[in-house]
Structures are given as structure tokens and as C-alpha cells.
Scaffold this motif. Structure first.
Motif, PDB file in Angstrom:
ATOM      1  N   TYR A   8       0.834  -1.193   0.000  1.00  0.00           N
ATOM      2  CA  TYR A   8       0.000   0.000   0.000  1.00  0.00           C
ATOM      3  C   TYR A   8       0.865   1.237   0.000  1.00  0.00           C
ATOM      4  O   TYR A   8       1.876   1.291   0.687  1.00  0.00           O
ATOM      5  N   ASN A   9       0.466   2.208  -0.783  1.00  0.00           N
ATOM      6  CA  ASN A   9       1.125   3.503  -0.763  1.00  0.00           C
ATOM      7  C   ASN A   9       0.397   4.333   0.294  1.00  0.00           C
ATOM      8  O   ASN A   9      -0.798   4.578   0.188  1.00  0.00           O
ATOM      9  N   SER A  10       1.094   4.721   1.317  1.00  0.00           N
ATOM     10  CA  SER A  10       0.488   5.443   2.419  1.00  0.00           C
ATOM     11  C   SER A  10       1.241   6.754   2.648  1.00  0.00           C
ATOM     12  O   SER A  10       2.466   6.782   2.633  1.00  0.00           O
ATOM     13  N   THR A  28      -4.130   6.245   2.676  1.00  0.00           N
ATOM     14  CA  THR A  28      -3.677   5.139   1.837  1.00  0.00           C
ATOM     15  C   THR A  28      -4.250   5.393   0.454  1.00  0.00           C
ATOM     16  O   THR A  28      -5.461   5.435   0.279  1.00  0.00           O
ATOM     17  N   THR A  29      -3.381   5.601  -0.518  1.00  0.00           N
ATOM     18  CA  THR A  29      -3.847   6.027  -1.825  1.00  0.00           C
ATOM     19  C   THR A  29      -4.038   4.887  -2.819  1.00  0.00           C
ATOM     20  O   THR A  29      -5.003   4.876  -3.552  1.00  0.00           O
ATOM     21  N   GLU A  30      -3.130   3.942  -2.884  1.00  0.00           N
ATOM     22  CA  GLU A  30      -3.234   2.873  -3.874  1.00  0.00           C
ATOM     23  C   GLU A  30      -2.661   1.579  -3.339  1.00  0.00           C
ATOM     24  O   GLU A  30      -1.833   1.574  -2.440  1.00  0.00           O
ATOM     25  N   THR A  31      -3.125   0.487  -3.942  1.00  0.00           N
ATOM     26  CA  THR A  31      -2.619  -0.835  -3.630  1.00  0.00           C
ATOM     27  C   THR A  31      -1.901  -1.353  -4.864  1.00  0.00           C
ATOM     28  O   THR A  31      -2.386  -1.207  -5.975  1.00  0.00           O
ATOM     29  N   TYR A  32      -0.731  -1.950  -4.669  1.00  0.00           N
ATOM     30  CA  TYR A  32       0.063  -2.492  -5.772  1.00  0.00           C
ATOM     31  C   TYR A  32       0.390  -3.944  -5.496  1.00  0.00           C
ATOM     32  O   TYR A  32       0.646  -4.326  -4.363  1.00  0.00           O
ATOM     33  N   GLN A  40       6.676  -4.051  -9.329  1.00  0.00           N
ATOM     34  CA  GLN A  40       5.228  -3.847  -9.401  1.00  0.00           C
ATOM     35  C   GLN A  40       4.683  -4.470 -10.680  1.00  0.00           C
ATOM     36  O   GLN A  40       5.323  -4.427 -11.726  1.00  0.00           O
ATOM     37  N   GLN A  43       1.490  -1.757 -15.351  1.00  0.00           N
ATOM     38  CA  GLN A  43       0.216  -1.121 -15.679  1.00  0.00           C
ATOM     39  C   GLN A  43       0.260  -0.750 -17.153  1.00  0.00           C
ATOM     40  O   GLN A  43       1.046   0.113 -17.554  1.00  0.00           O
TER      41      GLN A  43
END
Length: 135
Positions: A8-10, A28-32, A40, A43
Motif C-alpha cells: 500500500y502507498n500510504s 492510503t492512496t493505492e494498492t500495488y 510492481q 500497468q
């Protein structure tokens, strides 16, 4: 890392005005999905179909023995299906690979929902190496 997992990007944001108590917020903005090599999952966006390459939804998929896997379908029907669904992009299909979103080694199949057209270079230099690091 020892195995593939979701990260998680936090971010922590702190704001305040002079003379006031600061306000702090965790976001928490995004999950990778990252493999054991900490890469990663790529995308990728297909501007012709308007679809992004779906990422696997599990980080702990069972690995199948070669004799238990679905066999790769090299039938031209995948191209016909794509053209029927999204129209003919006039691509040189001989320069493309049909990628299995879920690798056959981990239970993927030949259904259209598990297939995604990629340039051979992109497939071989980004996607295949990512899967080699999946454990």
C-alpha cells in the motif's frame, strides 16, 4: 521480499496555521501487487480497446504441475474474437503475443477474459519477467 504480495502507498499529511494545532491525516492512496523481486505488476493500457491489463487479484495462487495446466491455445480465434469485439485495429498480429492475465502455471485458461494482446517486446521484457518473480 520472500514472496509476492500487495503493498500500500500510504502518506501522512500534516497541515496547520501559525498559532493553531496542526492536523495530521494518514492516507492510503493505492494498492500495488509486487512480486518477490519487488517489481510492481506492470500497468498497461490498450488505447484501441480502451482496456487496461488486469492485474492478478491474488498474491498466493497455487502453482500447477505442467501436466495439470490448461494447454496454451494458439488458435487464431483469439484474434477474430478481439476484432469482433473491438473492431479491426489493423495491427500486424505477427508482432504481438496473446498474454494470459493469469499465467497458465497458476491456473489461467484460454477464455477471452484471461487474454490480452501485447507487443512481443513488452510481453517478453516486462510481463514474463514479472511472472518469473511470482512465488
Amino acid at each position: 521480499m520472500v514472496k509476492t504480495k500487495f503493498v500500500y502507498n500510504s502518506d501522512i499529511l500534516t497541515a496547520g496555521w501559525v498559532g493553531s494545532v496542526p492536523c495530521t491525516k494518514n492516507i492510503t492512496t493505492e494498492t500495488y501487487l509486487v512480486n518477490k523481486n519487488v517489481y510492481q505488476y506492470p500497468q498497461i493500457y490498450n488505447s484501441h480497446s480502451g482496456k487496461s491489463l488486469p492485474a492478478p487479484t491474488k498474491a498466493n495462487m497455487k502453482r500447477y504441475k505442467p501436466e495439470d495446466r490448461v494447454k496454451k491455445d494458439k488458435d487464431i480465434r483469439n484474434i477474430r474474437w478481439y476484432i469482433g469485439k473491438y473492431s479491426d485495429p489493423k495491427w500486424d498480429w505477427s508482432a504481438l503475443d496473446i498474454h494470459h492475465v493469469i499465467h497458465l502455471e497458476y491456473g489461467g485458461d484460454n477464455k477471452m477474459g484471461d487474454l490480452y494482446a501485447l507487443t512481443r517486446t513488452l510481453h517478453q521484457l516486462q510481463i514474463s519477467p514479472w511472472w518469473r518473480g511470482y512465488r
